[in-house]
Enzyme design. Structure first.
Site, PDB file in Angstrom:
ATOM      1  N   GLY A  83      63.367  -8.596 -78.235  1.00  0.00           N
ATOM      2  CA  GLY A  83      63.103  -8.905 -79.637  1.00  0.00           C
ATOM      3  C   GLY A  83      63.235 -10.389 -79.942  1.00  0.00           C
ATOM      4  O   GLY A  83      62.454 -10.957 -80.715  1.00  0.00           O
ATOM      5  N   THR A  84      64.208 -11.035 -79.318  1.00  0.00           N
ATOM      6  CA  THR A  84      64.435 -12.459 -79.576  1.00  0.00           C
ATOM      7  C   THR A  84      63.214 -13.271 -79.169  1.00  0.00           C
ATOM      8  O   THR A  84      62.730 -14.129 -79.928  1.00  0.00           O
ATOM      9  CB  THR A  84      65.683 -12.942 -78.800  1.00  0.00           C
ATOM     10  OG1 THR A  84      66.802 -12.174 -79.251  1.00  0.00           O
ATOM     11  CG2 THR A  84      65.946 -14.419 -79.017  1.00  0.00           C
TER      12      THR A  84
ATOM     13  N   ASN B  98      69.407  -5.107 -89.571  1.00  0.00           N
ATOM     14  CA  ASN B  98      70.228  -4.579 -88.488  1.00  0.00           C
ATOM     15  C   ASN B  98      71.691  -4.393 -88.851  1.00  0.00           C
ATOM     16  O   ASN B  98      72.419  -3.710 -88.161  1.00  0.00           O
ATOM     17  CB  ASN B  98      70.119  -5.491 -87.259  1.00  0.00           C
ATOM     18  CG  ASN B  98      70.314  -6.939 -87.602  1.00  0.00           C
ATOM     19  OD1 ASN B  98      69.605  -7.484 -88.440  1.00  0.00           O
ATOM     20  ND2 ASN B  98      71.286  -7.573 -86.997  1.00  0.00           N
TER      21      ASN B  98
ATOM     22  N   GLN C 193      64.576  -3.040 -85.486  1.00  0.00           N
ATOM     23  CA  GLN C 193      65.415  -1.887 -85.846  1.00  0.00           C
ATOM     24  C   GLN C 193      64.596  -0.724 -86.398  1.00  0.00           C
ATOM     25  O   GLN C 193      65.075   0.404 -86.437  1.00  0.00           O
ATOM     26  CB  GLN C 193      66.482  -2.296 -86.877  1.00  0.00           C
ATOM     27  CG  GLN C 193      67.532  -3.244 -86.333  1.00  0.00           C
ATOM     28  CD  GLN C 193      68.463  -2.610 -85.300  1.00  0.00           C
ATOM     29  OE1 GLN C 193      68.561  -1.387 -85.172  1.00  0.00           O
ATOM     30  NE2 GLN C 193      69.158  -3.444 -84.538  1.00  0.00           N
TER      31      GLN C 193
ATOM     32  N   SER D 179      61.676  -4.238 -79.625  1.00  0.00           N
ATOM     33  CA  SER D 179      62.570  -4.375 -78.479  1.00  0.00           C
ATOM     34  C   SER D 179      62.848  -2.989 -77.905  1.00  0.00           C
ATOM     35  O   SER D 179      63.086  -2.037 -78.662  1.00  0.00           O
ATOM     36  CB  SER D 179      63.861  -5.042 -78.951  1.00  0.00           C
ATOM     37  OG  SER D 179      64.749  -5.165 -77.876  1.00  0.00           O
ATOM     38  N   ALA D 180      62.844  -2.877 -76.557  1.00  0.00           N
ATOM     39  CA  ALA D 180      62.974  -1.553 -75.927  1.00  0.00           C
ATOM     40  C   ALA D 180      64.386  -0.972 -76.015  1.00  0.00           C
ATOM     41  O   ALA D 180      64.552   0.242 -76.126  1.00  0.00           O
ATOM     42  CB  ALA D 180      62.549  -1.649 -74.458  1.00  0.00           C
TER      43      ALA D 180
ATOM     44  N   THR E  93      55.227 -13.350 -64.248  1.00  0.00           N
ATOM     45  CA  THR E  93      55.005 -12.009 -63.698  1.00  0.00           C
ATOM     46  C   THR E  93      55.673 -10.979 -64.598  1.00  0.00           C
ATOM     47  O   THR E  93      56.819 -11.154 -65.013  1.00  0.00           O
ATOM     48  CB  THR E  93      55.576 -11.930 -62.260  1.00  0.00           C
ATOM     49  OG1 THR E  93      54.911 -12.917 -61.478  1.00  0.00           O
ATOM     50  CG2 THR E  93      55.373 -10.556 -61.649  1.00  0.00           C
TER      51      THR E  93
ATOM     52  N   CYS F  26      75.632 -10.410 -82.006  1.00  0.00           N
ATOM     53  CA  CYS F  26      75.898 -11.817 -81.721  1.00  0.00           C
ATOM     54  C   CYS F  26      77.165 -12.291 -82.419  1.00  0.00           C
ATOM     55  O   CYS F  26      77.873 -13.133 -81.915  1.00  0.00           O
ATOM     56  CB  CYS F  26      74.754 -12.700 -82.204  1.00  0.00           C
ATOM     57  SG  CYS F  26      73.157 -11.981 -81.974  1.00  0.00           S
TER      58      CYS F  26
HETATM   59  N1  PLP Z   1      65.809  -8.583 -84.459  1.00  0.00           N
HETATM   60  C1  PLP Z   1      66.642  -7.640 -84.903  1.00  0.00           C
HETATM   61  C2  PLP Z   1      66.479  -7.117 -86.286  1.00  0.00           C
HETATM   62  C3  PLP Z   1      67.647  -7.153 -84.071  1.00  0.00           C
HETATM   63  O1  PLP Z   1      68.476  -6.219 -84.520  1.00  0.00           O
HETATM   64  C4  PLP Z   1      67.760  -7.678 -82.759  1.00  0.00           C
HETATM   65  C5  PLP Z   1      68.848  -7.227 -81.867  1.00  0.00           C
HETATM   66  O2  PLP Z   1      69.890  -6.788 -82.304  1.00  0.00           O
HETATM   67  C6  PLP Z   1      66.848  -8.661 -82.347  1.00  0.00           C
HETATM   68  C7  PLP Z   1      65.884  -9.087 -83.222  1.00  0.00           C
HETATM   69  C8  PLP Z   1      66.903  -9.244 -80.971  1.00  0.00           C
HETATM   70  O3  PLP Z   1      66.412  -8.318 -80.017  1.00  0.00           O
HETATM   71  P1  PLP Z   1      66.823  -8.446 -78.484  1.00  0.00           P
HETATM   72  O4  PLP Z   1      68.245  -8.004 -78.370  1.00  0.00           O
HETATM   73  O5  PLP Z   1      65.883  -7.503 -77.772  1.00  0.00           O
HETATM   74  O6  PLP Z   1      66.611  -9.855 -78.082  1.00  0.00           O
END
Ligand code: PLP
Length: 380
Positions: free
Chosen positions: A71-72, A151, A179, A199-200, A237, A327
């Site tokens: 997701g990041t 989240n 989320q 995000s998986a 890759t 985080c």
């Molecule tokens: N965006 C939201 C709303 C999230 O809750 C999170 C992860 O908690 C992320 C982005 C980041 O995703 P990832 O952990 O796959 O990098």
């Protein structure tokens, strides 16, 4: 001692079928999807199969899916990729003050590169007000990024309304749907959005894999430079086993969506009603929107104590909950989301996020509520 995991918004256990699929790929396939020989073609088929599955679930075309490392990365690719392509049209970006740090910190970097960023406030339930967005728009606004659902408190944003405003002004709209995936029905083509992050590992898939939906015809600048993978939008890759696992997780999520919703709502209700019985309704505050919310996230404050004490005591009882986003849970700094919601200090400093998933039972929730009662009694 029992062990109860109530931190599914941070990460979920990998589903056995996902692990099986990943093991099959990891042990049986080692070609590079870019190679033209039979091994490469087999790898390519694995990646395309997962892409097709995910695109079908999201109501978009396979080519509109860019695989990322989570997701990041998806959020960063969307923001930097779109901002740099639109720079000649303007330099103003609008986001909200309750976004994930993957968006907020990316925006801070964009500010250093000369972009102007407006961070919209939210109401006390954590919702962005479309009228605030309208007021923030200017001639040079090129991009809006608002999350689908938060989240920390689970509040769902008025995405369709925001998207309509963006469309009417020809402004790109990115939605962080990390989320929301698997919890809410998502159809990328029916929603007025240009990019969406996923995000998986939030849906019982592997960590370190994600996707960005990029509407057909929209060109974004890549963040990674190298090979021509992902139609030149993300070099490197492909994480083949991870992508295959993501595809399987999406397949499971699509067949279990209704069942998951009912399950999560039952758990939510069990936690709240047992707390009511055990400590009384006046002893806790539920943060976030009560109707427009994700079923599997409930954020509760216990103002007679504080977050850190309660989390530590729950941990000693084998119960894993969180203070907010993963985080910040290590450092237990105050949540930027709850601060933006302008909650009273005692509510802000005693909030706990409970997020549940397929492995949890109503008994887990009753047990958790009982333990909270015991802990609060011991502390006060
Ligand atoms: N965006 C939201 C709303 C999230 O809750 C999170 C992860 O908690 C992320 C982005 C980041 O995703 P990832 O952990 O796959 O990098």
């Amino acid at each position: 001692m029992k062990s109860i995991y109530l931190d599914h918004a941070a990460s979920t256990p990998v589903h056995p079928e996902v692990a099986e699929e990943m093991m099959r790929v990891m042990t049986g396939q080692y070609g590079n999807a870019s190679s033209v020989h039979a091994f490469g073609r087999a790898a390519k088929r694995t990646v395309s199969g997962a892409r097709d599955r995910i695109a079908k679930f999201l109501g978009c075309l396979p080519d509109e899916i860019v695989f990322t490392a989570g997701g990041t990365e998806s959020d960063n690719l969307a923001l930097f990729g779109a901002a740099s392509m639109r720079r000649s049209k303007g330099n103003h970006i609008i986001t909200s003050s309750i976004e994930h740090h993957a968006v907020l910190h990316a925006c801070e970097e964009l500010e250093k590169e000369g972009f102007r960023v407006t961070y919209l406030p939210v109401d006390h339930t954590g919702r962005v007000r479309p009228e605030d967005l309208e007021a923030a728009l200017s001639e040079d606004t090129i991009l809006i990024s608002i999350m689908y659902a938060n989240n920390e408190v689970g509040t769902i944003q008025p995405i369709e309304e925001i998207g309509r405003i963006a469309r009417s002004r020809d402004i790109l709209f990115h939605v962080d749907a990390v989320q929301a995936l698997g919890a809410l029905p998502i159809n990328c083509h029916e929603l007025p959005v240009d990019m969406m992050s996923f995000s998986a590992h939030k849906i019982n898939g592997p960590q370190g894999v994600g996707a960005l939906y990029v509407r057909k015809g929209l060109v974004i600048a890549p963040r990674l430079h190298g090979g021509l993978q992902e139609k030149k939008r993300r070099a490197g890759t492909e994480n083949m086993a991870g992508i295959a696992g993501f595809g399987k997780a999406v397949e499971i999520a699509s067949r279990q969506m209704e069942q998951r919703r009912e399950h999560d709502l039952r758990l939510r209700q069990a936690l709240i009603s047992t707390l009511e019985q055990k400590i009384g309704r006046d002893a806790f505050v539920i943060n976030g929107h009560q109707e427009e919310c994700l079923p599997h996230i409930v954020n509760i404050s216990f103002p007679q104590t504080d977050t850190e004490t309660l989390l530590m005591n729950l941990d000693m009882e084998g119960i894993a909950a969180a203070s907010g986003s993963a985080c910040t849970s290590g450092s237990l700094e105050l949540s930027h989301v709850l601060e933006a919601m302008q909650l009273p200090q005692n509510v802000l400093r005693s909030a706990i996020r409970f997020s549940f998933g397929l492995g949890n039972t109503t008994e887990d929730m009753e047990y958790t509520a009982q333990k909270i009662e015991t802990i609060l009694r011991r502390l006060t």
